[in-house]
Scaffold this motif. Sequence first.
Motif, PDB file in Angstrom:
ATOM      1  N   PHE A 191     -23.993  45.107  41.263  1.00  0.00           N
ATOM      2  CA  PHE A 191     -23.281  46.368  41.119  1.00  0.00           C
ATOM      3  C   PHE A 191     -22.757  46.573  39.701  1.00  0.00           C
ATOM      4  CE2 PHE A 191     -23.069  45.141  45.582  1.00  0.00           C
ATOM      5  CZ  PHE A 191     -23.648  46.268  46.169  1.00  0.00           C
ATOM      6  N   SER A 192     -23.516  46.056  38.742  1.00  0.00           N
ATOM      7  CA  SER A 192     -23.105  46.181  37.339  1.00  0.00           C
ATOM      8  C   SER A 192     -23.016  47.641  36.900  1.00  0.00           C
ATOM      9  CB  SER A 192     -24.069  45.417  36.426  1.00  0.00           C
ATOM     10  OG  SER A 192     -25.383  45.937  36.532  1.00  0.00           O
ATOM     11  N   LYS A 193     -23.847  48.498  37.487  1.00  0.00           N
ATOM     12  CA  LYS A 193     -23.817  49.920  37.110  1.00  0.00           C
ATOM     13  C   LYS A 193     -22.510  50.586  37.536  1.00  0.00           C
ATOM     14  CE  LYS A 193     -26.216  52.988  39.371  1.00  0.00           C
ATOM     15  NZ  LYS A 193     -27.358  53.748  39.960  1.00  0.00           N
ATOM     16  N   VAL A 194     -21.818  49.980  38.484  1.00  0.00           N
ATOM     17  CA  VAL A 194     -20.497  50.452  38.894  1.00  0.00           C
ATOM     18  C   VAL A 194     -19.412  49.766  38.067  1.00  0.00           C
ATOM     19  CG1 VAL A 194     -18.868  50.658  40.812  1.00  0.00           C
ATOM     20  CG2 VAL A 194     -21.329  50.844  41.244  1.00  0.00           C
ATOM     21  N   VAL A 195     -19.585  48.469  37.859  1.00  0.00           N
ATOM     22  CA  VAL A 195     -18.565  47.671  37.167  1.00  0.00           C
ATOM     23  C   VAL A 195     -18.417  48.051  35.698  1.00  0.00           C
ATOM     24  CG1 VAL A 195     -17.918  45.336  36.434  1.00  0.00           C
ATOM     25  CG2 VAL A 195     -18.865  45.703  38.721  1.00  0.00           C
ATOM     26  N   LEU A 196     -19.526  48.132  34.983  1.00  0.00           N
ATOM     27  CA  LEU A 196     -19.459  48.315  33.531  1.00  0.00           C
ATOM     28  C   LEU A 196     -18.739  49.590  33.097  1.00  0.00           C
ATOM     29  CD1 LEU A 196     -22.975  46.905  32.558  1.00  0.00           C
ATOM     30  CD2 LEU A 196     -20.751  45.822  32.196  1.00  0.00           C
ATOM     31  N   PRO A 197     -19.056  50.744  33.656  1.00  0.00           N
ATOM     32  CA  PRO A 197     -18.303  51.931  33.249  1.00  0.00           C
ATOM     33  C   PRO A 197     -16.834  51.874  33.676  1.00  0.00           C
ATOM     34  CG  PRO A 197     -19.855  52.465  34.998  1.00  0.00           C
ATOM     35  CD  PRO A 197     -20.176  51.090  34.552  1.00  0.00           C
ATOM     36  N   HIS A 198     -16.577  51.214  34.795  1.00  0.00           N
ATOM     37  CA  HIS A 198     -15.193  51.128  35.270  1.00  0.00           C
ATOM     38  C   HIS A 198     -14.314  50.350  34.295  1.00  0.00           C
ATOM     39  CE1 HIS A 198     -11.925  50.927  38.284  1.00  0.00           C
ATOM     40  NE2 HIS A 198     -11.720  49.723  37.770  1.00  0.00           N
ATOM     41  N   ILE A 199     -14.844  49.261  33.755  1.00  0.00           N
ATOM     42  CA  ILE A 199     -14.036  48.440  32.849  1.00  0.00           C
ATOM     43  C   ILE A 199     -14.082  48.945  31.415  1.00  0.00           C
ATOM     44  CG2 ILE A 199     -14.257  46.382  34.300  1.00  0.00           C
ATOM     45  CD1 ILE A 199     -16.428  45.334  32.461  1.00  0.00           C
ATOM     46  N   GLY A 200     -14.906  49.943  31.153  1.00  0.00           N
ATOM     47  CA  GLY A 200     -14.987  50.498  29.808  1.00  0.00           C
ATOM     48  C   GLY A 200     -15.944  49.764  28.895  1.00  0.00           C
ATOM     49  N   ALA A 201     -16.888  49.030  29.476  1.00  0.00           N
ATOM     50  CA  ALA A 201     -17.875  48.315  28.668  1.00  0.00           C
ATOM     51  C   ALA A 201     -18.871  49.291  28.062  1.00  0.00           C
ATOM     52  CB  ALA A 201     -18.606  47.281  29.520  1.00  0.00           C
ATOM     53  N   GLY A 202     -19.325  48.993  26.854  1.00  0.00           N
ATOM     54  CA  GLY A 202     -20.282  49.849  26.175  1.00  0.00           C
ATOM     55  C   GLY A 202     -21.704  49.594  26.637  1.00  0.00           C
ATOM     56  N   PRO A 203     -22.643  50.469  26.266  1.00  0.00           N
ATOM     57  CA  PRO A 203     -24.040  50.329  26.687  1.00  0.00           C
ATOM     58  C   PRO A 203     -24.713  49.078  26.133  1.00  0.00           C
ATOM     59  CG  PRO A 203     -23.824  52.041  25.028  1.00  0.00           C
ATOM     60  CD  PRO A 203     -22.443  51.671  25.434  1.00  0.00           C
ATOM     61  N   GLU A 204     -24.124  48.491  25.095  1.00  0.00           N
ATOM     62  CA  GLU A 204     -24.688  47.284  24.509  1.00  0.00           C
ATOM     63  C   GLU A 204     -24.267  46.028  25.265  1.00  0.00           C
ATOM     64  OE1 GLU A 204     -20.591  47.558  22.871  1.00  0.00           O
ATOM     65  OE2 GLU A 204     -22.192  48.980  23.349  1.00  0.00           O
ATOM     66  N   GLU A 205     -23.421  46.173  26.287  1.00  0.00           N
ATOM     67  CA  GLU A 205     -22.906  45.015  27.013  1.00  0.00           C
ATOM     68  C   GLU A 205     -23.626  44.810  28.340  1.00  0.00           C
ATOM     69  OE1 GLU A 205     -18.475  44.584  27.042  1.00  0.00           O
ATOM     70  OE2 GLU A 205     -18.545  46.439  25.859  1.00  0.00           O
ATOM     71  N   MET A 206     -23.854  43.540  28.670  1.00  0.00           N
ATOM     72  CA  MET A 206     -24.470  43.137  29.920  1.00  0.00           C
ATOM     73  C   MET A 206     -23.457  42.349  30.734  1.00  0.00           C
ATOM     74  SD  MET A 206     -27.755  40.564  30.473  1.00  0.00           S
ATOM     75  CE  MET A 206     -26.833  39.056  30.135  1.00  0.00           C
ATOM     76  N   LEU A 207     -23.379  42.624  32.012  1.00  0.00           N
ATOM     77  CA  LEU A 207     -22.479  41.864  32.878  1.00  0.00           C
ATOM     78  C   LEU A 207     -23.045  40.465  33.113  1.00  0.00           C
ATOM     79  CD1 LEU A 207     -19.886  41.994  34.621  1.00  0.00           C
ATOM     80  CD2 LEU A 207     -21.344  42.708  36.535  1.00  0.00           C
ATOM     81  N   VAL A 208     -22.230  39.451  32.866  1.00  0.00           N
ATOM     82  CA  VAL A 208     -22.644  38.062  33.076  1.00  0.00           C
ATOM     83  C   VAL A 208     -22.245  37.585  34.469  1.00  0.00           C
ATOM     84  CG1 VAL A 208     -22.333  35.669  32.290  1.00  0.00           C
ATOM     85  CG2 VAL A 208     -22.534  37.523  30.619  1.00  0.00           C
ATOM     86  N   CYS A 209     -21.001  37.848  34.851  1.00  0.00           N
ATOM     87  CA  CYS A 209     -20.511  37.500  36.181  1.00  0.00           C
ATOM     88  C   CYS A 209     -19.074  37.983  36.303  1.00  0.00           C
ATOM     89  CB  CYS A 209     -20.593  35.996  36.460  1.00  0.00           C
ATOM     90  SG  CYS A 209     -19.430  34.990  35.500  1.00  0.00           S
ATOM     91  N   GLY A 210     -18.511  37.804  37.484  1.00  0.00           N
ATOM     92  CA  GLY A 210     -17.104  38.073  37.697  1.00  0.00           C
ATOM     93  C   GLY A 210     -16.415  36.775  38.087  1.00  0.00           C
ATOM     94  N   MET A 211     -15.090  36.824  38.219  1.00  0.00           N
ATOM     95  CA  MET A 211     -14.353  35.637  38.641  1.00  0.00           C
ATOM     96  C   MET A 211     -13.033  36.057  39.283  1.00  0.00           C
ATOM     97  SD  MET A 211     -12.998  32.347  36.385  1.00  0.00           S
ATOM     98  CE  MET A 211     -14.657  31.866  35.868  1.00  0.00           C
ATOM     99  N   SER A 212     -12.700  35.424  40.381  1.00  0.00           N
ATOM    100  CA  SER A 212     -11.402  35.612  41.015  1.00  0.00           C
ATOM    101  C   SER A 212     -10.455  34.546  40.491  1.00  0.00           C
ATOM    102  CB  SER A 212     -11.524  35.479  42.536  1.00  0.00           C
ATOM    103  OG  SER A 212     -12.426  36.432  43.055  1.00  0.00           O
ATOM    104  N   LEU A 213      -9.202  34.935  40.276  1.00  0.00           N
ATOM    105  CA  LEU A 213      -8.209  34.009  39.725  1.00  0.00           C
ATOM    106  C   LEU A 213      -6.875  34.228  40.426  1.00  0.00           C
ATOM    107  CD1 LEU A 213      -7.167  32.021  37.429  1.00  0.00           C
ATOM    108  CD2 LEU A 213      -6.664  34.100  36.120  1.00  0.00           C
ATOM    109  N   GLY A 214      -6.265  33.142  40.884  1.00  0.00           N
ATOM    110  CA  GLY A 214      -4.961  33.264  41.511  1.00  0.00           C
ATOM    111  C   GLY A 214      -4.527  31.948  42.131  1.00  0.00           C
ATOM    112  N   TYR A 215      -3.561  32.044  43.034  1.00  0.00           N
ATOM    113  CA  TYR A 215      -3.053  30.863  43.739  1.00  0.00           C
ATOM    114  C   TYR A 215      -3.775  30.736  45.071  1.00  0.00           C
ATOM    115  CZ  TYR A 215       0.693  30.883  40.287  1.00  0.00           C
ATOM    116  OH  TYR A 215       1.395  30.848  39.103  1.00  0.00           O
ATOM    117  N   ALA A 216      -4.342  29.583  45.325  1.00  0.00           N
ATOM    118  CA  ALA A 216      -5.121  29.372  46.543  1.00  0.00           C
ATOM    119  C   ALA A 216      -4.237  29.421  47.781  1.00  0.00           C
ATOM    120  CB  ALA A 216      -5.834  28.033  46.481  1.00  0.00           C
ATOM    121  N   ASP A 217      -4.771  30.004  48.842  1.00  0.00           N
ATOM    122  CA  ASP A 217      -4.113  29.986  50.142  1.00  0.00           C
ATOM    123  C   ASP A 217      -4.470  28.666  50.808  1.00  0.00           C
ATOM    124  OD1 ASP A 217      -3.199  30.281  52.711  1.00  0.00           O
ATOM    125  OD2 ASP A 217      -4.114  32.244  53.050  1.00  0.00           O
TER     126      ASP A 217
END
Length: 240
Positions: A191-217
């Motif tokens: 879903f990079s076509k949704v993610v990239l414009p949402h985060i404000g990434a330029g057309p020269e950028e490629m999504l590598v991956c995402g990551m969740s960060l926080g305190y584990a339950d």
Amino acid sequence: MSHAVSTVIGDPASVDAAIESRFSTRAFLPKPVSRDTIAHILRVASRAPSGTNVQPWKVYVLQGHGRDSLVEKVCAAHDAVYLNPALAVEYPEEYDYYPQKWVPPFIDRRRENGWSLYGLLGIVKGEKDKMHAQHHRNFRFFDAPVGLMFTLDRILGRGSLVDYGMFLQSIMVAARAQGLHTCPQAAWLSFSKVVLPHIGAGPEEMLVCGMSLGYADESATVNTFHTPRMPVEEFTSWVE
């Protein structure tokens, strides 16, 4: 002599523990993570090596409304594809994270991983709705309050993905030092076509991956799932 050369690791066991206690956390508490803590983790991780010091990483930190609105957009797209698989062609992945054809022993490890996780969650083969719901959890960052998105300039070569892997591991280890857990996620690539414009990434950028960060339950059953690793003897050849 530089500080890096002369630094002595006074507690090697803690370094090992930070690495060995890292796992793909799939349930987080709503407890917030401070901006200072996130910035500290990223600063430490920025010491990761990269070929000729190009430092190819670019990080987008999602919290609050920015996080929540992306979650809703991608969850809606994910549901739409599930209901109409023909829509999948509208969401091509940025690069081939997985092979086009699976062969042993990799396919065996993949299957063991999938069925072990689903088995723990009480999901049996053929329960597609339950599998979809579990996969859907990726796009809610497993309820983590912080989502990270990583991009790479398209002009760079494949070697920069090697550099990126070292950077991502450094983030995950530095997070453990702060009492935090993570889950690196390739699922977002579809879903990079949704993610990239949402985060404000330029057309020269490629999504590598995402990551969740926080305190584990710690009470979540899914967080008892820790994948096995091959013995050193099975993946090491000593050439003398």
